[in-house]
Design a protein around this motif. Structure first.
Motif, PDB file in Angstrom:
ATOM      1  N   LEU A 117       0.824  -1.204   0.000  1.00  9.21           N
ATOM      2  CA  LEU A 117       0.000   0.000   0.000  1.00  9.21           C
ATOM      3  C   LEU A 117       0.866   1.265   0.000  1.00  9.21           C
ATOM      4  N   THR A 118       1.801   1.328   0.921  1.00  8.17           N
ATOM      5  CA  THR A 118       2.623   2.528   1.066  1.00  8.17           C
ATOM      6  C   THR A 118       3.458   2.788  -0.180  1.00  8.17           C
ATOM      7  N   ASN A 119       4.153   1.762  -0.657  1.00  8.52           N
ATOM      8  CA  ASN A 119       4.975   1.945  -1.853  1.00  8.52           C
ATOM      9  C   ASN A 119       4.129   2.268  -3.073  1.00  8.52           C
ATOM     10  N   GLY A 120       2.908   1.713  -3.106  1.00  7.87           N
ATOM     11  CA  GLY A 120       2.023   1.953  -4.238  1.00  7.87           C
ATOM     12  C   GLY A 120       1.529   3.388  -4.329  1.00  7.87           C
ATOM     13  N   ILE A 121       1.330   4.018  -3.175  1.00  5.48           N
ATOM     14  CA  ILE A 121       0.808   5.394  -3.173  1.00  5.48           C
ATOM     15  C   ILE A 121       1.875   6.416  -2.792  1.00  5.48           C
ATOM     16  N   LEU A 122       3.128   5.972  -2.773  1.00  6.22           N
ATOM     17  CA  LEU A 122       4.215   6.843  -2.342  1.00  6.22           C
ATOM     18  C   LEU A 122       4.307   8.124  -3.175  1.00  6.22           C
ATOM     19  N   SER A 123       4.108   7.998  -4.479  1.00  2.00           N
ATOM     20  CA  SER A 123       4.189   9.178  -5.348  1.00  2.00           C
ATOM     21  C   SER A 123       3.118  10.200  -4.982  1.00  2.00           C
ATOM     22  N   THR A 124       1.957   9.725  -4.526  1.00  2.00           N
ATOM     23  CA  THR A 124       0.866  10.611  -4.111  1.00  2.00           C
ATOM     24  C   THR A 124       1.160  11.239  -2.752  1.00  2.00           C
ATOM     25  N   ILE A 125       1.758  10.465  -1.863  1.00  2.00           N
ATOM     26  CA  ILE A 125       2.149  10.991  -0.556  1.00  2.00           C
ATOM     27  C   ILE A 125       3.203  12.092  -0.724  1.00  2.00           C
ATOM     28  N   LYS A 126       4.130  11.894  -1.640  1.00  3.89           N
ATOM     29  CA  LYS A 126       5.231  12.843  -1.829  1.00  3.89           C
ATOM     30  C   LYS A 126       4.759  14.192  -2.378  1.00  3.89           C
ATOM     31  N   LYS A 127       3.551  14.241  -2.885  1.00  2.62           N
ATOM     32  CA  LYS A 127       3.010  15.502  -3.411  1.00  2.62           C
ATOM     33  C   LYS A 127       2.450  16.402  -2.313  1.00  2.62           C
ATOM     34  N   ALA A 128       2.304  15.868  -1.114  1.00  2.83           N
ATOM     35  CA  ALA A 128       1.780  16.662   0.004  1.00  2.83           C
ATOM     36  C   ALA A 128       2.885  17.512   0.622  1.00  2.83           C
ATOM     37  N   ASP A 129       2.475  18.565   1.307  1.00  4.60           N
ATOM     38  CA  ASP A 129       3.419  19.363   2.081  1.00  4.60           C
ATOM     39  C   ASP A 129       3.627  18.674   3.436  1.00  4.60           C
ATOM     40  N   ALA A 130       4.865  18.373   3.752  1.00  4.70           N
ATOM     41  CA  ALA A 130       5.202  17.765   5.051  1.00  4.70           C
ATOM     42  C   ALA A 130       4.391  16.501   5.349  1.00  4.70           C
ATOM     43  N   PRO A 131       4.405  15.497   4.455  1.00  4.48           N
ATOM     44  CA  PRO A 131       3.631  14.274   4.694  1.00  4.48           C
ATOM     45  C   PRO A 131       4.213  13.415   5.811  1.00  4.48           C
ATOM     46  N   ARG A 132       3.346  12.558   6.365  1.00  9.25           N
ATOM     47  CA  ARG A 132       3.788  11.648   7.428  1.00  9.25           C
ATOM     48  C   ARG A 132       3.236  10.249   7.209  1.00  9.25           C
ATOM     49  N   ILE A 133       4.049   9.283   7.583  1.00  8.72           N
ATOM     50  CA  ILE A 133       3.628   7.881   7.593  1.00  8.72           C
ATOM     51  C   ILE A 133       3.860   7.348   9.006  1.00  8.72           C
ATOM     52  N   ILE A 134       2.805   6.868   9.624  1.00 10.03           N
ATOM     53  CA  ILE A 134       2.888   6.300  10.972  1.00 10.03           C
ATOM     54  C   ILE A 134       2.609   4.804  10.874  1.00 10.03           C
ATOM     55  N   ASN A 135       3.600   3.994  11.218  1.00  8.25           N
ATOM     56  CA  ASN A 135       3.465   2.546  11.142  1.00  8.25           C
ATOM     57  C   ASN A 135       3.290   1.954  12.533  1.00  8.25           C
ATOM     58  N   LEU A 136       2.228   1.187  12.709  1.00 10.14           N
ATOM     59  CA  LEU A 136       1.906   0.614  14.015  1.00 10.14           C
ATOM     60  C   LEU A 136       2.742  -0.633  14.272  1.00 10.14           C
ATOM     61  N   SER A 137       3.751  -0.467  15.091  1.00 16.57           N
ATOM     62  CA  SER A 137       4.615  -1.565  15.495  1.00 16.57           C
ATOM     63  C   SER A 137       4.069  -2.168  16.789  1.00 16.57           C
ATOM     64  N   SER A 138       4.943  -2.722  17.599  1.00 18.58           N
ATOM     65  CA  SER A 138       4.502  -3.384  18.823  1.00 18.58           C
ATOM     66  C   SER A 138       5.695  -3.571  19.745  1.00 18.58           C
ATOM     67  N   ALA A 139       5.413  -3.756  21.032  1.00 15.48           N
ATOM     68  CA  ALA A 139       6.479  -4.139  21.961  1.00 15.48           C
ATOM     69  C   ALA A 139       6.973  -5.540  21.626  1.00 15.48           C
ATOM     70  N   ALA A 140       6.104  -6.329  20.997  1.00 15.64           N
ATOM     71  CA  ALA A 140       6.474  -7.685  20.572  1.00 15.64           C
ATOM     72  C   ALA A 140       7.226  -7.605  19.254  1.00 15.64           C
ATOM     73  N   GLN A 141       8.530  -7.853  19.305  1.00 10.91           N
ATOM     74  CA  GLN A 141       9.374  -7.860  18.114  1.00 10.91           C
ATOM     75  C   GLN A 141      10.313  -9.052  18.205  1.00 10.91           C
ATOM     76  N   ALA A 142      10.407  -9.831  17.120  1.00 13.11           N
ATOM     77  CA  ALA A 142      11.259 -11.017  17.121  1.00 13.11           C
ATOM     78  C   ALA A 142      12.008 -11.107  15.796  1.00 13.11           C
ATOM     79  N   PRO A 143      13.212 -11.705  15.807  1.00 17.01           N
ATOM     80  CA  PRO A 143      14.013 -11.817  14.586  1.00 17.01           C
ATOM     81  C   PRO A 143      13.211 -12.426  13.442  1.00 17.01           C
ATOM     82  N   VAL A 144      13.338 -11.825  12.264  1.00 17.47           N
ATOM     83  CA  VAL A 144      12.552 -12.244  11.109  1.00 17.47           C
ATOM     84  C   VAL A 144      13.235 -13.424  10.421  1.00 17.47           C
ATOM     85  N   SER A 145      12.504 -14.518  10.296  1.00 18.42           N
ATOM     86  CA  SER A 145      12.996 -15.721   9.632  1.00 18.42           C
ATOM     87  C   SER A 145      12.535 -15.737   8.178  1.00 18.42           C
TER      88      SER A 145
END
Length: 270
Positions: A117-145
């Motif tokens: 989603l983000t990469n697909g609409i990145l060109s549209t996001i870049k057209k905004a003044d001072a755009p922001r992307i907030i990604n919902l992470s978690s306290a639960a993080q583990a090495p990616v296999s």
């Protein structure tokens, strides 16, 4: 100044409450969910509660990556620019462990879908003044296999969830490097908030949902955070509000991030 905001997974929980808060400010807010009936209901509910008719709906099942690609096209057709993208949609417990392509459901919904989603609409996001992307992470993080990422190996729900959230955080840091004009922040909104996800998974909660809503809203809108791109905010590290803190160590390993992105692109190309 009114902004255009997209919040994924916003038909309930902190996503819905954040959409309501932003709609009250008069912004154009897109509510997203996988059920057309539920999306329409929530859009109407927020419109009535805020007297803001500029609340719109987006429908896509994030376990279906083709549906995410279709959503990209819809968003780009309807908007010349996007100011704020909040990648909030997520799953922990699910009746099915894999999607139709054999990929882990948590890896798919929590990481691959926002990546597309983000990469697909990145060109549209870049057209905004001072755009922001907030990604919902978690306290639960583990090495990616790699085996889990490509669907070759199945692990516990909690472990694949933690892997998906670290993958999202690693990619967030890379995106911040590649797009210096977009403020990209990963955030743990708080552990065991009073949401459907936490209550279904653990049968309990530690904090009200509003704790998560308030920090997501602030990170997305406050001038105070405009220079904090490429950071991880941990809302568990403080009361009532958290602070920027270190994510899991792999999120700062350049070689592992490069490997993650290469594997991700191979998955999406197949």
């Amino acid at each position: 100044m009114n902004k255009t905001v997209i919040i994924t997974g916003s038909t309930d929980g902190i996503g819905k409450l954040t959409a309501l808060k932003l709609a009250k400010d008069g912004h154009k807010v897109y509510v997203h969910g996988r059920s057309e009936v539920k999306v329409s209901k929530v859009v109407e509910e927020i419109q009535n509660a805020t007297n803001n008719q500029n609340v719109k709906g987006l429908v896509a099942d994030f376990s279906d990556l083709q549906a995410v690609s279709n959503l990209v096209n819809q968003i780009k057709e309807e908007n010349s620019s996007i100011d704020i993208l909040i990648n909030n949609a997520g799953v922990l417990k699910s009746q099915t462990s894999q999607n139709r392509s054999g990929l882990d459901i948590r890896i798919t919904v929590n990481y691959l879908a926002p990546y597309i989603l983000t990469n697909g609409i990145l060109s549209t996001i870049k057209k905004a003044d001072a755009p922001r992307i907030i990604n919902l992470s978690s306290a639960a993080q583990a090495p990616v296999s790699e085996a889990v990422l490509i669907g070759k190996e199945q692990v516990s729900d909690n472990n694949s969830y933690a892997q998906s959230k670290l993958a999202l955080t690693m990619w967030s840091f890379r995106l911040a490097q590649e797009e210096p004009n977009i403020t990209t922040i990963a955030v743990n909104p708080g552990s065991l908030l009073n949401t459907k996800m936490a209550n279904e998974a653990y049968g309990q909660h530690w904090s009200p949902a509003e704790k998560g809503v308030n920090i997501i809203y602030d990170l997305a809108t406050s001038e105070r955070y405009k220079n904090d791109s490429g950071k991880y905010f941990d809302n568990d590290k403080g009361d009532p509000q958290g602070q920027f803190s270190p994510a899991y160590i792999d999120a700062y390993n350049e070689a592992k991030i490069i490997e993650l992105i290469e594997i991700t692109d191979k998955i999406l190309d197949r």
